[in-house]
Scaffold this active site. Sequence first.
Site: not given
Ligand code: RB5
Length: 143
Positions: A7-8, A63, A65, A96, A131
Site C-alpha cells: 500500500d502507500h 504496508c 507497519t 520452520h 516442522h
Molecule cells: C496506512 O495508512 C496504514 O494504516 C497501513 O499502511 C498499515 O500500516 C496498516 O497496518
Amino acid sequence: MIYIGCDHGGYQLKLELMKYLDSNGFTYTDMGCNGEAVDYPDIAEAVCRKVIESEENKGILLCGTGIGISMAANKIKGIRAALCADWFSAKYTRLHNDANVICMGGRTTGAGSATEMLDVFLHTEFEGGRHAVRINKIKKLED
Ligand code: RB5
C-alpha cells in the site's frame, strides 16, 4: 514466481526491494500500488491469490507497519504470511514455518535490513520433518 505488493505506506520500501530483485536476477510481478492511497487488504488479496496457484510461488507484502497486510494475507487459505522485522525471523520462518509470504513495514524497517531479510527468505528452504507435522496442523485449522 515472486509476487510483490504494497500500500502507500510500503511503497518506498517496495521500490528498494525491487532494486534488489532486479539486480539479483529474480523474476517477479508487481501487483501495485504505485504510491497512491489504497486499502492494504486489496493488495494482500491480489498477491496471495497468485501465490497459492503454485507451491513454488512466494509473496512480498509491505504496508506501513506490515501488520495490517499480514493480517489480511493470513485470512487466505494456503497462505502462511510472516511479518518480519529481523533477519533471524526471516530465516526461521522459511526453515520452520514454510512461510510463503514475507511482510514488512515501510515505516518501521529500513531498506538495508529489509533487503537482507528478503535475501535470506528467498534463499532458505523449508526443513520439513517435525516442522511438516506442525504445518499440517496449521492447514487443518483452515478447514
Ligand atoms: C496506512 O495508512 C496504514 O494504516 C497501513 O499502511 C498499515 O500500516 C496498516 O497496518
